[in-house]
Design an enzyme around this catalytic site. Structure first.
Site, mmCIF file in Angstrom:
data_model
loop_
_atom_site.group_PDB
_atom_site.id
_atom_site.type_symbol
_atom_site.label_atom_id
_atom_site.label_comp_id
_atom_site.label_asym_id
_atom_site.label_seq_id
_atom_site.Cartn_x
_atom_site.Cartn_y
_atom_site.Cartn_z
ATOM 1 C CB SER A 1 -21.636 67.863 -8.648
ATOM 2 O OG SER A 1 -21.180 67.061 -9.429
ATOM 3 C CG ASP B 1 -13.571 65.895 -7.336
ATOM 4 O OD1 ASP B 1 -13.747 65.716 -8.527
ATOM 5 O OD2 ASP B 1 -14.455 66.140 -6.423
ATOM 6 C CG HIS C 1 -16.811 67.380 -9.359
ATOM 7 N ND1 HIS C 1 -16.681 66.567 -8.145
ATOM 8 C CD2 HIS C 1 -17.995 67.331 -9.838
ATOM 9 C CE1 HIS C 1 -17.846 65.939 -8.106
ATOM 10 N NE2 HIS C 1 -18.579 66.455 -8.709
#
Length: 396
Positions: A62, A353, A356
């Site tokens: 990600s 978040d 990340h």
């Protein structure tokens, strides 16, 4: 007789000196030519008007997924608000942050393109394909077991997509030019965090088989195989990111501490990252020797990120232990949504978040990597050019 010999000696000495002067003049001219050529080479290598790499190719999780998960069946998506709230146009693109990711910043700095599109995006233009794409998938890892529950794309399958990519660009520019693009492309690999968090730290899946050192070695054995596959497919300039300080991820602190107000980095998990990174740097150095013509560079993201966490004021950050989204304690992926409004200013948060980094943190990471990693990849090009130029001059 003495005068005669002295005169002969004088003439002889004068003659040698004139030849020496001629030799010196020739050598001096040759040296000036080398310096001139070198200056041209260095100037061209630092010229930012044209790309230093023709394309950028991304593999991983990600941290570098620019939207591939939008096009597969998985809950691991970031294509809804508040993700992308600070992206140009305030569009949620599937990037797991409030804005751009490291590949976007680096591609822009290198003047390749402004943003890196995901490979699975429908109707990619020829230009988008030729200048590079991301094959990364949020939730991915080097261990195929990591993606079983989530259904995302493991690194092993990302390389299969890369083979299809090569076929597509061959159809655009031909086999020879496609090979040249791949050979000169900047390849970035960033994964490993999900493997440890999902399979080792938070669930005991792999702990039944390995201790921490054994699992690290297992992951890097897989990584070695993937790098060798990329090499066989033509890639030569490869940067591999190490692990971040996993113990400082907000979600990890939430999982381990019962009191949400009592939050501090988990030193054992951070030590695990450091040990992994040390092994990785050694592995890449060894592989570079074994793969002729390759340039494999370790990208340290641990040190710059831990510095942001320990010295936030240097970077303009205020919050380092919570994410900007919602409470900042548990929200990530599907839990970071329109029902969990974000903070007012994400640029004051190291984390967007609970997993990340924010766009601001990614930008600082990019600056660090541009300074510490890219020159090592480019230096090899400069050295080759210099040797080639000198060789041509010697031939003349």
């Amino acid at each position: 007789m003495y005068i005669f010999l002295t005169l002969r000696q004088y003439k002889y000495t004068t003659y040698i000196s004139l030849e020496a002067v001629k030799m010196f003049a020739t050598s001096f001219f040759f040296i000036l030519t080398i310096i001139s050529k070198t200056c041209i080479i260095i100037a061209s290598s630092t010229d930012t008007s044209s790309p230093k790499f023709p394309a950028i190719l991304i593999f991983g999780d990600s941290t570098v997924d620019t939207g591939n998960n939008n096009y597969i069946k998985t809950l691991f998506k970031g294509n809804y608000y508040p993700y992308g709230k600070d992206f140009p146009g305030h569009v949620p693109t599937g990037r797991f942050s409030n804005g751009k990711l490291v590949p976007d910043f680096i591609a822009s700095t290198l003047k390749i393109k402004d943003i890196v599109p995901p490979f699975l995006k429908p109707n990619l233009s020829d230009e988008e394909l030729l200048t590079g794409v991301s094959f990364a998938s949020a939730g991915s890892g080097y261990d195929d077991l990591t993606t079983v529950a989530s259904g995302v794309i493991p690194v092993s399958k990302q390389i299969e997509y890369f083979k299809k990519y090569i076929e597509r660009i061959q159809g655009i520019v031909g086999e020879k030019e496609a090979k040249n693009i791949v050979k000169r492309a900047l390849v970035l690999i960033s994964a490993g965090t999900n493997d440890l968090v999902i399979n080792f730290y938070d669930t005991p899946t792999r702990r039944l088989e390995f201790d921490i050192n054994g699992y690290q070695d297992f992951l890097q054995k897989n990584l070695k195989k993937y790098i060798e596959e990329l090499y066989e497919l033509g890639c030569r300039k490869i940067s591999v990111s190490g692990l971040p300080p996993i113990g400082c991820l907000p979600i990890q602190m939430t999982v381990k501490f019962e009191n949400p107000l009592d939050r501090k980095c988990l030193e054992d998990e951070n030590l695990g990252s450091q040990t992994y990174n040390y092994k990785l740097s050694k592995l890449l150095a060894l592989l570079q020797v074994l793969l002729p013509g390759s340039k494999l560079v370790y990208a340290d993201i641990y040190d710059p990120l831990i510095d942001m966490i320990k010295h936030p004021q240097k970077y303009g950050f205020v919050e380092t232990k919570r994410g900007c989204c919602g409470t900042g304690l548990v929200e990530a992926g599907p839990f970071c949504n329109s029902l969990t409004p974000p903070c007012n200013d994400a640029s004051q948060y190291v984390f967007w978040d609970t997993v990340h980094p924010s766009e601001a943190a990614y930008q600082f990471l990019s600056i660090y990597l541009e300074k510490e990693v890219l020159p090592k990849l480019l230096y090899n090009n400069q050295s080759h050019s210099l040797i080639h130029s000198i060789g041509k001059m010697n031939a003349h």
